[in-house]
Design a protein around this motif. Sequence first.
Motif, PDB file in Angstrom:
ATOM      1  N   ILE A  46      -0.110   2.681  -5.694  1.00  0.00           N
ATOM      2  CA  ILE A  46      -0.609   1.303  -5.647  1.00  0.00           C
ATOM      3  C   ILE A  46      -0.585   0.821  -4.205  1.00  0.00           C
ATOM      4  CG2 ILE A  46      -0.421  -1.008  -6.630  1.00  0.00           C
ATOM      5  CD1 ILE A  46       1.578   0.108  -8.620  1.00  0.00           C
ATOM      6  N   ARG A  47      -1.630   0.143  -3.812  1.00  0.00           N
ATOM      7  CA  ARG A  47      -1.606  -0.516  -2.509  1.00  0.00           C
ATOM      8  C   ARG A  47      -1.225  -1.970  -2.731  1.00  0.00           C
ATOM      9  NH1 ARG A  47      -5.532  -0.182   2.632  1.00  0.00           N
ATOM     10  NH2 ARG A  47      -5.472  -2.344   3.280  1.00  0.00           N
ATOM     11  N   LEU A  48      -0.197  -2.422  -2.012  1.00  0.00           N
ATOM     12  CA  LEU A  48       0.362  -3.746  -2.270  1.00  0.00           C
ATOM     13  C   LEU A  48       0.438  -4.588  -1.010  1.00  0.00           C
ATOM     14  CD1 LEU A  48       3.447  -2.889  -4.488  1.00  0.00           C
ATOM     15  CD2 LEU A  48       1.372  -4.051  -5.203  1.00  0.00           C
ATOM     16  N   ASP A  49       0.276  -5.884  -1.180  1.00  0.00           N
ATOM     17  CA  ASP A  49       0.501  -6.757  -0.036  1.00  0.00           C
ATOM     18  C   ASP A  49       2.012  -7.028   0.075  1.00  0.00           C
ATOM     19  OD1 ASP A  49       1.336  -8.905  -1.570  1.00  0.00           O
ATOM     20  OD2 ASP A  49      -0.603  -9.878  -1.582  1.00  0.00           O
ATOM     21  N   PRO A  50       2.449  -7.558   1.230  1.00  0.00           N
ATOM     22  CA  PRO A  50       3.903  -7.663   1.451  1.00  0.00           C
ATOM     23  C   PRO A  50       4.632  -8.482   0.386  1.00  0.00           C
ATOM     24  CG  PRO A  50       2.643  -8.694   3.241  1.00  0.00           C
ATOM     25  CD  PRO A  50       1.683  -7.926   2.419  1.00  0.00           C
ATOM     26  N   THR A  51       4.019  -9.567  -0.074  1.00  0.00           N
ATOM     27  CA  THR A  51       4.713 -10.403  -1.051  1.00  0.00           C
ATOM     28  C   THR A  51       5.024  -9.609  -2.309  1.00  0.00           C
ATOM     29  OG1 THR A  51       3.198 -12.073  -0.257  1.00  0.00           O
ATOM     30  CG2 THR A  51       4.653 -12.694  -2.043  1.00  0.00           C
ATOM     31  N   MET A  52       4.030  -8.866  -2.781  1.00  0.00           N
ATOM     32  CA  MET A  52       4.248  -8.112  -4.003  1.00  0.00           C
ATOM     33  C   MET A  52       5.210  -6.957  -3.765  1.00  0.00           C
ATOM     34  SD  MET A  52       0.634  -8.002  -5.976  1.00  0.00           S
ATOM     35  CE  MET A  52      -0.415  -7.933  -4.548  1.00  0.00           C
ATOM     36  N   PHE A  53       5.090  -6.317  -2.604  1.00  0.00           N
ATOM     37  CA  PHE A  53       6.012  -5.215  -2.310  1.00  0.00           C
ATOM     38  C   PHE A  53       7.456  -5.709  -2.338  1.00  0.00           C
ATOM     39  CE2 PHE A  53       8.506  -2.717   0.744  1.00  0.00           C
ATOM     40  CZ  PHE A  53       8.390  -1.475   0.139  1.00  0.00           C
ATOM     41  N   GLN A  54       7.684  -6.844  -1.673  1.00  0.00           N
ATOM     42  CA  GLN A  54       9.041  -7.388  -1.622  1.00  0.00           C
ATOM     43  C   GLN A  54       9.554  -7.760  -3.002  1.00  0.00           C
ATOM     44  OE1 GLN A  54       8.570 -10.549   1.170  1.00  0.00           O
ATOM     45  NE2 GLN A  54       8.169  -9.111   2.810  1.00  0.00           N
ATOM     46  N   LYS A  55       8.639  -8.262  -3.804  1.00  0.00           N
ATOM     47  CA  LYS A  55       9.031  -8.682  -5.134  1.00  0.00           C
ATOM     48  C   LYS A  55       9.494  -7.499  -5.977  1.00  0.00           C
ATOM     49  CE  LYS A  55       6.815 -10.598  -9.083  1.00  0.00           C
ATOM     50  NZ  LYS A  55       7.412 -11.523  -9.876  1.00  0.00           N
ATOM     51  N   TRP A  56       8.807  -6.364  -5.840  1.00  0.00           N
ATOM     52  CA  TRP A  56       9.109  -5.247  -6.732  1.00  0.00           C
ATOM     53  C   TRP A  56      10.078  -4.241  -6.141  1.00  0.00           C
ATOM     54  CZ3 TRP A  56       7.856  -6.617 -11.290  1.00  0.00           C
ATOM     55  CH2 TRP A  56       6.715  -7.373 -11.520  1.00  0.00           C
ATOM     56  N   VAL A  57      10.219  -4.256  -4.806  1.00  0.00           N
ATOM     57  CA  VAL A  57      10.994  -3.167  -4.201  1.00  0.00           C
ATOM     58  C   VAL A  57      12.443  -3.166  -4.682  1.00  0.00           C
ATOM     59  CG1 VAL A  57      11.685  -4.365  -2.092  1.00  0.00           C
ATOM     60  CG2 VAL A  57      11.384  -1.896  -2.065  1.00  0.00           C
ATOM     61  N   GLY A  58      12.961  -4.356  -4.970  1.00  0.00           N
ATOM     62  CA  GLY A  58      14.342  -4.425  -5.414  1.00  0.00           C
ATOM     63  C   GLY A  58      14.545  -3.992  -6.862  1.00  0.00           C
ATOM     64  N   GLN A  59      13.452  -3.803  -7.578  1.00  0.00           N
ATOM     65  CA  GLN A  59      13.552  -3.470  -9.001  1.00  0.00           C
ATOM     66  C   GLN A  59      13.718  -1.979  -9.228  1.00  0.00           C
ATOM     67  OE1 GLN A  59      13.139  -5.845 -11.491  1.00  0.00           O
ATOM     68  NE2 GLN A  59      11.917  -7.486 -10.606  1.00  0.00           N
ATOM     69  N   GLY A  60      13.685  -1.201  -8.140  1.00  0.00           N
ATOM     70  CA  GLY A  60      13.858   0.235  -8.292  1.00  0.00           C
ATOM     71  C   GLY A  60      12.719   0.906  -9.025  1.00  0.00           C
ATOM     72  N   VAL A  61      11.486   0.487  -8.755  1.00  0.00           N
ATOM     73  CA  VAL A  61      10.361   1.099  -9.463  1.00  0.00           C
ATOM     74  C   VAL A  61       9.531   1.993  -8.547  1.00  0.00           C
ATOM     75  CG1 VAL A  61      10.104  -0.581 -11.271  1.00  0.00           C
ATOM     76  CG2 VAL A  61       9.057  -1.020  -9.074  1.00  0.00           C
ATOM     77  N   PHE A  62       9.798   1.934  -7.228  1.00  0.00           N
ATOM     78  CA  PHE A  62       9.018   2.760  -6.321  1.00  0.00           C
ATOM     79  C   PHE A  62       9.814   3.995  -5.935  1.00  0.00           C
ATOM     80  CE2 PHE A  62       7.401  -1.591  -4.787  1.00  0.00           C
ATOM     81  CZ  PHE A  62       6.485  -1.633  -5.828  1.00  0.00           C
ATOM     82  N   LEU A  63       9.078   5.034  -5.548  1.00  0.00           N
ATOM     83  CA  LEU A  63       9.698   6.294  -5.156  1.00  0.00           C
ATOM     84  C   LEU A  63      10.156   6.207  -3.698  1.00  0.00           C
ATOM     85  CD1 LEU A  63      10.037   9.254  -6.268  1.00  0.00           C
ATOM     86  CD2 LEU A  63       7.981   9.774  -4.956  1.00  0.00           C
ATOM     87  N   ASP A  64      11.373   6.657  -3.425  1.00  0.00           N
ATOM     88  CA  ASP A  64      11.843   6.726  -2.044  1.00  0.00           C
ATOM     89  C   ASP A  64      11.256   7.976  -1.396  1.00  0.00           C
ATOM     90  OD1 ASP A  64      13.093   6.534   0.333  1.00  0.00           O
ATOM     91  OD2 ASP A  64      15.085   7.100  -0.396  1.00  0.00           O
ATOM     92  N   LEU A  65      10.449   7.760  -0.339  1.00  0.00           N
ATOM     93  CA  LEU A  65       9.744   8.890   0.277  1.00  0.00           C
ATOM     94  C   LEU A  65      10.566   9.546   1.375  1.00  0.00           C
ATOM     95  CD1 LEU A  65       6.305   7.077   0.661  1.00  0.00           C
ATOM     96  CD2 LEU A  65       6.997   8.613  -1.173  1.00  0.00           C
ATOM     97  N   GLN A  66      11.660   8.900   1.765  1.00  0.00           N
ATOM     98  CA  GLN A  66      12.441   9.331   2.917  1.00  0.00           C
ATOM     99  C   GLN A  66      12.760  10.840   2.910  1.00  0.00           C
ATOM    100  OE1 GLN A  66      13.067   7.216   5.490  1.00  0.00           O
ATOM    101  NE2 GLN A  66      13.738   9.068   6.523  1.00  0.00           N
TER     102      GLN A  66
END
Lengths: 300, 531
Positions: free
Chosen positions: B124-144
């Motif tokens: 998904i391509r996300l704008d910063p507001t949405m990224f910030q909203k969801w990043v804390g929910q643990g739904v994205f993959l850590d690419l590190q």
Amino acid sequence: MMTHGYWRRALPVYLMILPGLLYFIVFKYIPMFGVSIAFMDYSPFKGIGGSEWIGWDQFRRLFSEGDFWLLLRNTLVLNLLDALIFFPAPILVALLLNEARVKWFKGAVQTILYAPNFISWVVIVGITLQLFATGSGAINNLLESWGYDRIELMTDPHYFRWVWLLQNIWQGSGWGAIIFLAALSAVDPALYEAAEMDGASRLRQLRHITLPALSGAIVILFILRMGHIMDLGFEHIFLLQNPMNQNVSEVFETFIYKIGLNQGDYSYSTAVGLFKSVIGLVMVLTVNKLAKRLGQEGVF
Amino acid sequence: MKKAVAGAIALSLAVLTMAGCGSNGNNGSHAGEASSAAPTGSNAGEASSAAPAGSKADDMSDKIKIEIMAASWTGGGWPDNNHPIIQYIDKKFNVDLQIQWVPNANFVEKMNVVSASGKMPDVIRLDPTMFQKWVGQGVFLDLQPYLSDYPTLKNVATPESWALLNPEGKTYAIPIYETPQNNTYVRSDWMDKLGIPMPSPDEFTIDKFYEIAKAFTTQDPDGDGKQDTFGFSALGNSLQLGDPQLIAAFGLANGWKEENGKLVPVETQAAEWTSFLTFMNKAYKEGVLDKDFITNANFNEKYAQGKVGFALDMHYQFSQTTNAQLQAVAPGGKFVELSPPAGANGERGTRTPTSGMTKVVLSKDMDDEKRDRILKMFDWWVSPEGEDIIKNGIEGVQYEKAADGSYQMTDALKAEGEGRQSLLWNWVLRGNTNTFNIYKWSAPEWAKGMEQSIVNAQKYPWKNASDGYLSASQTYTDKGAELDEKFLQTVLQIISGKKPVSSINDAIAEWKQNGGDKIIEEVNAAYQAGK
């Protein structure tokens, strides 16, 4: 005692009910359990089972919300205007059409009046903007060339309610008249003939024959209308809304859209929706009872 | 340092716990996730050495379906997923790309619906507001842990961009490179007609801007004998009113600015608002500002109608579309570039986006094979070879090589419209150069103009100092939009003369009292901690 023969005859009928019944169970009753998220701090990733129950907190938040009274006032004012002015409009149209004696004329007028019902709000509001825009609208250009001031019809909050109401009437009154015309076609023409023989004027006929014939339909529609005392239809208001008229145009629907779909605050928006439904239910029950007490037939 | 490590461990534990909760419903993939997420907390080095085993194992023999969701803009996305470029990628990586284009206006809504359904697309391509909203929910993959295996992809952004908006030690997204592109434009034919010389950047002050704009309003530059033109327009749907270059000239911040080591929000700049609103109110009263600005949703239509003198957009828009549309109604009409106007104290700026604020995320709910395939695809995507295909299309389909070695669009692409072949590049993921709208067949002269306009737009940076810190404010997430809406209402009322300019002070007080003060406090706490 239900006999074998009874079931043999009745079974096909019951089977015919089945699709409708399933529709209501699957699409109306099962989703009702979703209402439980109004009492949770719902997170889609934890699901309904995993989210935390928080009781009435969402409702407390609603009633202490600074905008709650504003939302309530706007919703009720618009609905009141709608019930008092828009609701009688189709009745009036039906009565007028009923008096038209030339058949083609009646048909043509009826078609013209109900055609707007098929135009979507997006188009209606778009046309209104084109015509009434303060700087470039055709009507304002005309007003200015005649030496009048421009009218800020779309941005001045004072006009908002009337613009909304008149658009409703323009779009809906012709269509709404159909049901009343149908009720009128059921009136026995002999009644009119007899009244005429007795020397009753057109107005008297209207008062003593036509209106009583309509009263049942009017009352039922009014009861149903009261069930929607908190509903305004999201699309129309949302399209007319702009930051200038927000104080009069922000209603529960637009509020739910903003917090639910734009901010993703599902629990809170569900709570607001539930609150709305409860008020609607109370209104239907009250008006229904009132109608019965006044000697009319209710909805149930 | 010790504290940071402890924090990172605590955080990764928290993320792990959440991941555990979130994937309980998804049978099967759970074990894979745990093993891939575990090494990050302890040691990133170990993780990267552990990862290649997985990626080498993928011989691309299985066909994998990959769902991508991205916002579409003017013109919309491709009608189906059979586009030649998609087919090319499908074949090259043995995947089945399913791209879901969502009109940008509905994207937030769509994202909320999709996430409520619990079934996220893979990319998904996300704008910063949405990224910030969801990043804390643990739904994205850590690419590190995997990035070092994909060096081309890793080099697409600076380490700062990769880290931006992420919790420490985590990389939940591929950052999108961004550059300012918008410049101020003016109708050169109107200037000629009224005998106004083009101002040099030094001469072009906000007073000069007003003087020219007023001449456009009162001196009938379109020569139709009617006073139906205006100097400039605005939008009623955001606090920058679609005119960031004017806001900047009055010293107002692009959201937030730094002052004496503290972050200050634009909503509290009383003196600057007062002078800006006085200016705007005067412009409205005198007809210099478009009277319909409150109900405007975008500018392009206004520009093309030939009634407005100043404009703000990118060179691409004017040179490819607007000027041609304009000339259909106003022969000889043309918008040419100017510097942004300079304010009384010399402030001037072009809104400068921060690279890496827009993100491309991968869903956590995918197996290692799919993850590796996607990253491999993106690694190629931003390489010169991938860029050639994804931006220009496929030779013989989108363009042809002429006998003299030059390239030209095929008739098919001409009919579809130049740029329609590069949607994946512009709307999904792109490299870090300023040539994103320049194609193999672009005229060199025009291409130079494009690059020059970006260089010009970079001359007067006007950044948002809170990028990366605003997410720390819970109050902002909960109430920021609502507070700004109220604030905007007062701004519009003042400009249109419904309220005196001084009432901005009440709006500022109200903004602060209803949550603004708390936002300032929370953002500054994050700022001090992050410095």
